[in-house]
Design a protein around this motif. Structure first.
Motif, PDB file in Angstrom:
ATOM      1  N   ILE A   1      -0.651   9.797  -1.135  1.00  0.00           N
ATOM      2  CA  ILE A   1      -1.840  10.253  -1.409  1.00  0.00           C
ATOM      3  C   ILE A   1      -2.713  11.172   0.078  1.00  0.00           C
ATOM      4  O   ILE A   1      -3.127  11.644   0.051  1.00  0.00           O
TER       5      ILE A   1
ATOM      6  N   TYR B   1      -0.180   3.587  -2.968  1.00  0.00           N
ATOM      7  CA  TYR B   1      -0.600   4.528  -2.611  1.00  0.00           C
ATOM      8  C   TYR B   1       0.676   6.123  -2.940  1.00  0.00           C
ATOM      9  O   TYR B   1       0.621   7.071  -2.293  1.00  0.00           O
TER      10      TYR B   1
ATOM     11  N   ILE C   1     -11.468   2.333   6.379  1.00  0.00           N
ATOM     12  CA  ILE C   1     -10.134   1.941   5.915  1.00  0.00           C
ATOM     13  C   ILE C   1     -10.272  -0.376   6.026  1.00  0.00           C
ATOM     14  O   ILE C   1      -9.112  -0.106   5.428  1.00  0.00           O
TER      15      ILE C   1
ATOM     16  N   SER D   1      -8.059   6.442  -4.575  1.00  0.00           N
ATOM     17  CA  SER D   1      -7.880   5.084  -4.609  1.00  0.00           C
ATOM     18  C   SER D   1      -8.207   4.872  -6.254  1.00  0.00           C
ATOM     19  O   SER D   1      -7.939   4.655  -7.090  1.00  0.00           O
TER      20      SER D   1
ATOM     21  N   ASN E   1       0.447  -0.877   0.581  1.00  0.00           N
ATOM     22  CA  ASN E   1      -0.217   0.258  -0.356  1.00  0.00           C
ATOM     23  C   ASN E   1       0.595   1.641  -0.158  1.00  0.00           C
ATOM     24  O   ASN E   1       0.369   2.620  -0.664  1.00  0.00           O
TER      25      ASN E   1
ATOM     26  N   GLY F   1      -9.828  -3.559  -1.874  1.00  0.00           N
ATOM     27  CA  GLY F   1      -9.903  -2.778  -0.472  1.00  0.00           C
ATOM     28  C   GLY F   1      -9.986  -3.678   0.515  1.00  0.00           C
ATOM     29  O   GLY F   1     -10.518  -3.687   1.650  1.00  0.00           O
TER      30      GLY F   1
HETATM   31  P1  ADP Z   1      -6.714  -2.441  -1.373  1.00  0.00           P
HETATM   32  O1  ADP Z   1      -6.609  -3.621  -2.201  1.00  0.00           O
HETATM   33  O2  ADP Z   1      -7.736  -1.044  -2.051  1.00  0.00           O
HETATM   34  O3  ADP Z   1      -5.768  -1.700  -1.152  1.00  0.00           O
HETATM   35  P2  ADP Z   1      -6.599  -2.021   1.396  1.00  0.00           P
HETATM   36  O4  ADP Z   1      -7.562  -2.699   2.130  1.00  0.00           O
HETATM   37  O5  ADP Z   1      -4.914  -2.034   1.392  1.00  0.00           O
HETATM   38  O6  ADP Z   1      -7.250  -1.896  -0.011  1.00  0.00           O
HETATM   39  O7  ADP Z   1      -7.029  -0.248   1.827  1.00  0.00           O
HETATM   40  C1  ADP Z   1      -8.234  -0.010   1.684  1.00  0.00           C
HETATM   41  C2  ADP Z   1      -8.106   1.808   0.759  1.00  0.00           C
HETATM   42  O8  ADP Z   1      -7.193   2.194   1.525  1.00  0.00           O
HETATM   43  C3  ADP Z   1      -7.140   1.384   0.110  1.00  0.00           C
HETATM   44  O9  ADP Z   1      -8.298   1.540  -1.141  1.00  0.00           O
HETATM   45  C4  ADP Z   1      -6.539   2.936  -0.146  1.00  0.00           C
HETATM   46  O10 ADP Z   1      -7.764   4.690  -0.424  1.00  0.00           O
HETATM   47  C5  ADP Z   1      -6.259   2.836   1.663  1.00  0.00           C
HETATM   48  N1  ADP Z   1      -5.286   2.862   1.754  1.00  0.00           N
HETATM   49  C6  ADP Z   1      -4.607   2.398   2.328  1.00  0.00           C
HETATM   50  N2  ADP Z   1      -3.279   2.450   2.301  1.00  0.00           N
HETATM   51  C7  ADP Z   1      -3.046   3.514   2.476  1.00  0.00           C
HETATM   52  C8  ADP Z   1      -1.240   4.610   1.723  1.00  0.00           C
HETATM   53  N3  ADP Z   1      -0.264   4.370   2.573  1.00  0.00           N
HETATM   54  N4  ADP Z   1      -2.010   5.829   1.769  1.00  0.00           N
HETATM   55  C9  ADP Z   1      -2.962   6.373   1.239  1.00  0.00           C
HETATM   56  N5  ADP Z   1      -3.895   5.458   1.634  1.00  0.00           N
HETATM   57  C10 ADP Z   1      -4.118   4.026   1.558  1.00  0.00           C
END
Ligand code: ADP
Length: 463
Positions: free
Chosen positions: A396, A369, A406, A416, A365, A425
């Motif tokens: 971001i 991101y 999240i 995202s 992640n 997600g």
């Molecule tokens: P995904 O498969 O969308 O990455 P996650 O459960 O890992 O699903 O993350 C959920 C949401 O949290 C992501 O879609 C993103 O919007 C946000 N997110 C997770 N990690 C970060 C990060 N390091 N920086 C910014 N946003 C993040």
């Protein structure tokens, strides 16, 4: 359904009232028969004996005058002598049912206890029975003639008002309690029927069933509150499910169409050999994306279903993190991300494979991101009781509202999605579940120095 509950409840309550009435009647009747009736007999016997004494001690007073006077005061009297000469004073008896032997007994000098001996079958109403048999008889001698004098209080004259009063009280009690039962039953049953209606609506798929009155402070109020909460939860879950299906369909669809497109190109005779190699790589990547997604779904389901999935071992968490960083080396370089870390040697007792999934998700992640030319910092610190693993990125970022969600399943922040970063997600909900299974916590906050996010995992250390 509601009506039948209402009818049942009202019927049972009224039934209970009637039953209590009958039992109370039987009990008070027994009390009357064994205690009040003999008392009443005794009281009237005393009065009759006093009348007889007065007549005998005052021969100058005419017996007729005296008895007429007693009749006016409130007695029904019957006077009979040896020769069968009889006289009535006061109100008539409804039945003159004395036998000759009853009369003879009194003429022979005995007291007749008609009140105490009045038959039991008549219940309390025996008290009111206006019969000559229900009287007290005493012997009297007046001017050398023996008489039998029978007396009984004139109930109608003496107690008519009380009689009416009791009747009104009785009838009013019954009528009012029936009315109140009908009314209060409605008050009790109404919320239940509303609840049942709401349940039906919910079952039909109408999630807006929100007409429950939750102001009540009793169990029904509690039930309504829980129901409303449940309905809200269902609405939320339903929303998530829909979102998830549309996300996952999209996420499955795009690799599939890529695979299809590149496979066609591979079959094309005009495709150059060096391009073919590149297409094969892309196809492979897409296939592993799909397989990651199914893996994630399977993992989440098994984490849900089996609490004992955690297989703990002693292992070096610092080595684990270093190995992970090595495997991401190429991606980090490709994205030109600056990586820094502090990983002092630390052994923990946990499930290595599950924890690897946690670090893998957090690191991927932080990369996904991040911005071009951004940085990632990983810190491992510990105390006697806990160890803390922090992932800081300059990506971001996450708004406060998003941060609350999240870790929810299928949730992806808008940024995202609009940036079309691939994802399901599911990653962070898997992370949160695993950390929870290890009795640890995970928190997220904004990176104050640069834009970006800081995730901190806290795990308890074995003492
Ligand atoms: P995904 O498969 O969308 O990455 P996650 O459960 O890992 O699903 O993350 C959920 C949401 O949290 C992501 O879609 C993103 O919007 C946000 N997110 C997770 N990690 C970060 C990060 N390091 N920086 C910014 N946003 C993040």
């Amino acid at each position: 359904m509601m009506r039948s509950l209402y009818v049942k409840f009202a019927a049972v309550t009224i039934g209970i009232m009637l039953l209590s009435g009958v039992i109370a009647f039987l009990v008070s009747n027994t009390y009357y028969q064994y205690s009040l009736k003999p008392q009443n007999d005794e009281k009237n016997t005393e009065i009759a004996l006093e009348m007889a004494a007065f007549i005998e001690n005052n021969p100058e007073v005419s017996i007729n005058d005296y008895l007429s006077n007693m009749a006016d005061v409130g007695y029904q009297l019957y006077l009979v002598d040896n020769n069968g000469q009889e006289q009535f004073f006061g109100a008539d008896f409804r039945e003159n049912n004395l036998t000759d032997s009853d009369i003879q007994e009194v003429l022979d000098g005995e007291v007749f206890h008609g009140m105490a001996d009045f038959p039991r079958q008549t219940f309390v109403t025996g008290f009111f029975a206006n019969e000559l048999k229900n009287a007290i008889g005493v012997p009297v001698t007046y001017q050398d003639t023996s008489y039998a004098l029978f007396i009984r209080p004139d109930i109608k004259l003496l107690f008519n008002e009380i009689h009416l009063l009791l009747g009104v009280l009785f009838v009013l009690t019954i009528v009012l309690s029936i009315l109140f039962v009908l009314f209060s039953t409605n008050y009790l049953v109404k919320p239940i029927s509303r609840l049942s209606q709401a349940t039906k609506q919910l079952a039909k798929g109408d999630f807006q069933a929100n007409m429950l009155n939750t102001k009540r402070k009793d169990e029904l109020g509690e039930l309504s509150t829980s129901f409303t909460q449940m309905a809200q939860q269902i609405v939320e879950n339903d929303q998530m499910r829909k979102e998830f299906i549309s996300n996952i369909s999209h996420d499955i669809q795009s690799p599939l169409s890529n695979i299809k497109g590149y496979t066609n190109l591979l079959g094309d005779k005009e495709t150059l050999e060096e391009d073919k190699q590149q297409y094969k790589t892309i196809i492979n990547e897409e296939i592993s994306r799909l397989s990651t997604m199914t893996d994630q779904l399977l993992l989440l389901t098994s984490l849900d279903q089996n609490q004992h999935i955690v297989k703990r071992k002693h292992f070096s968490i610092s080595n684990q993190l270093q190995n992970l960083l090595k495997s991401y080396q190429w991606l980090i370089q490709e994205k030109e991300i600056m990586l820094s870390y502090t990983l002092p040697d630390l052994e923990i007792y946990a499930d290595p494979s599950l924890l690897n999934t946690v670090w893998d998700n957090l690191l991927s992640n932080a990369l996904k991101y991040n911005q071009e030319g951004g940085s990632i910092d990983i810190q491992l610190t510990y105390t006697d009781e806990y160890c803390f693993i922090t992932f800081t990125d300059t990506g971001i970022g996450i708004s406060d509202e998003e941060a609350e969600r999240i870790f929810d399943r299928f949730y992806r922040a808008d940024a995202s999605r609009t940036r079309s970063v691939k994802g399901t997600g599911l990653g962070l909900s898997i992370v949160a579940t695993i950390v929870e299974l290890h009795e640890g916590t995970i928190t997220v906050r904004s990176n104050q120095e640069a834009d970006g996010t800081i995730f901190t995992v806290t795990l308890p250390l074995e003492r």
